[in-house]
Write an enzyme that holds these catalytic residues in place. Structure first.
Site, PDB file in Angstrom:
ATOM      1  N   LYS A  44       0.677  -0.782   0.232  1.00  0.00           N
ATOM      2  CA  LYS A  44       0.092   0.035   0.085  1.00  0.00           C
ATOM      3  C   LYS A  44       0.874   1.293   0.260  1.00  0.00           C
ATOM      4  CE  LYS A  44      -3.087   0.345  -0.447  1.00  0.00           C
ATOM      5  NZ  LYS A  44      -4.526  -0.410  -0.832  1.00  0.00           N
TER       6      LYS A  44
HETATM    7  N1  PMP Z   1      -3.615  -7.287   1.320  1.00  0.00           N
HETATM    8  C1  PMP Z   1      -2.709  -6.912   2.462  1.00  0.00           C
HETATM    9  C2  PMP Z   1      -1.735  -6.507   3.775  1.00  0.00           C
HETATM   10  C3  PMP Z   1      -3.626  -4.769   2.306  1.00  0.00           C
HETATM   11  O1  PMP Z   1      -3.120  -4.371   3.313  1.00  0.00           O
HETATM   12  C4  PMP Z   1      -3.994  -4.309   1.024  1.00  0.00           C
HETATM   13  C5  PMP Z   1      -4.766  -3.322   0.723  1.00  0.00           C
HETATM   14  N2  PMP Z   1      -5.685  -3.207   1.384  1.00  0.00           N
HETATM   15  C6  PMP Z   1      -3.749  -6.247   0.219  1.00  0.00           C
HETATM   16  C7  PMP Z   1      -3.593  -7.292   0.433  1.00  0.00           C
HETATM   17  C8  PMP Z   1      -4.910  -5.603  -0.956  1.00  0.00           C
HETATM   18  O2  PMP Z   1      -4.604  -4.819  -2.198  1.00  0.00           O
HETATM   19  P1  PMP Z   1      -4.961  -3.598  -3.389  1.00  0.00           P
HETATM   20  O3  PMP Z   1      -6.272  -2.635  -2.135  1.00  0.00           O
HETATM   21  O4  PMP Z   1      -4.668  -3.181  -4.565  1.00  0.00           O
HETATM   22  O5  PMP Z   1      -6.148  -4.657  -3.356  1.00  0.00           O
END
Ligand code: PMP
Length: 334
Positions: A44
């Site tokens: 992130k």
């Molecule tokens: N894994 C973790 C630990 C996250 O914090 C996030 C972000 N919400 C994600 C996966 C998923 O990423 P995205 O928001 O790009 O779908």
């Protein structure tokens, strides 16, 4: 002369780690993008920087301004580190059941923190809606202005993954990538990487790995946003279609329960020295499922979203796992 590197320059360009055990298991070459090596410890950081840079370019974010966001924690950590580096402030709204480690870290970084009890996504008390309300209030009060980062619908999120994560995966595999799979929180990673890879190789296969309790598996398999079950993973799984996933198709969708995801987390740590959180376990389980669909000899990439130390109180707490009837290895109990 040494380079005058500043914190934002450390975001991205993460290594692609060869995941030995699952590669041997499937006969494919499976790689994990080591996003836990970003300065805030997660994928992130890319989104945080992308959103801040887009808001600066649109002149919505002014020096000393406030950035408000609803987050499971990692976006808040990324935003707060980048805000500290670039001269902004953050207000972070989080679900109160998020891992204590992320809450403590955000406090340490100096974010203004608000913890919300769990509520339906449609409720005004849901942490995302709360962030929106706070941002609107602050925008009226703050002399230097305030913005709502809106990571679910803000397309600067998927754009940064299109510009960086997707391009990096292409370059690092020298175009050999046959499949990409990951879970969705906001969809920024899946949408951005899918677009970048499909543009370069139309036959590449894109897959969703969805945890229990999320509505996307059903959405992609029979068109209905419907969920069942639950998961202890954080940052992934949604009950609505985020704007970042608008008109994004997938070639495969897999549903991954915690019983299938957690053994990957423990085996990666014990056998390969790679410490990751629960969402990475879902992703690696998804990579195995995609490898089985494609057959041996393919190159598959997934994402190692964040590190395991962030979830010690959950993933490495035998009592917690026991209370949820989840599998844990003997070395955790002893
Ligand atoms: N894994 C973790 C630990 C996250 O914090 C996030 C972000 N919400 C994600 C996966 C998923 O990423 P995205 O928001 O790009 O779908």
């Amino acid at each position: 002369m040494p380079d005058k590197t500043l914190l934002p320059q450390l975001v991205g360009n993460t290594p692609l780690l060869y995941l030995r055990r699952v590669s041997e298991l499937t006969g494919c070459d499976i790689y994990g993008k080591a996003e836990f090596l970003n300065p805030g410890g997660s994928v992130k950081d890319r989104t945080a920087l992308g959103i801040i840079r887009a808001a600066e370019a649109a002149e919505e974010l002014r020096p000393g301004g406030v950035i408000v966001e609803g987050t499971a924690g990692n976006t808040g950590i990324g935003l707060t580190l980048m805000a500290n580096a670039l001269g902004y402030q953050t207000v972070i709204v989080m679900p109160q059941n998020a891992a204590q480690e992320k809450i403590d870290y955000l406090e340490m970084l100096g974010a203004e923190l608000l913890l919300m009890p769990s509520a339906a996504a449609s409720s005004p008390h849901h942490y995302i809606r709360m962030a929106q309300q706070i941002a609107e209030g602050r925008a009226r009060e703050e002399v230097k202005g305030a913005i709502w980062a809106r990571q679910f619908d803000n397309l600067a999120n998927r754009k940064v993954h299109y510009d960086t994560t997707g391009r990096e995966i292409w370059d690092q595999t020298q175009g050999a990538v046959d499949g990409f799979v990951c879970a969705v929180g906001t969809g920024g990673t899946l949408a951005g990487v899918a677009q970048a890879l499909r543009e370069r190789k139309p036959e590449v296969k894109i897959a969703l790995a969805d945890p229990m309790g999320s509505a996307l598996y059903r959405y992609y398999t029979d068109g209905e946003l419907a969920a069942s079950g639950s998961s202890i993973t954080e940052g992934i799984g949604v009950s609505f279609l985020p704007g970042n996933l608008d008109s994004v198709s997938v070639d495969f969708a897999f549903q991954v329960d915690d019983d299938s995801a957690l053994p990957h987390v423990y085996q990666l740590l014990k056998d390969e020295g790679i410490s990751v959180g629960g969402s990475s376990g879902v992703n690696v389980a998804g990579a195995v499922a995609l490898a089985q669909e494609l057959g041996p000899g393919h190159t598959i990439v997934t994402v190692l979203c964040d590190g395991g130390d962030r979830y010690r109180s959950k993933l490495y707490n035998a009592e917690f796992l026991w209370s949820r009837k989840l599998p844990y290895p003997e070395w955790i109990a002893s």
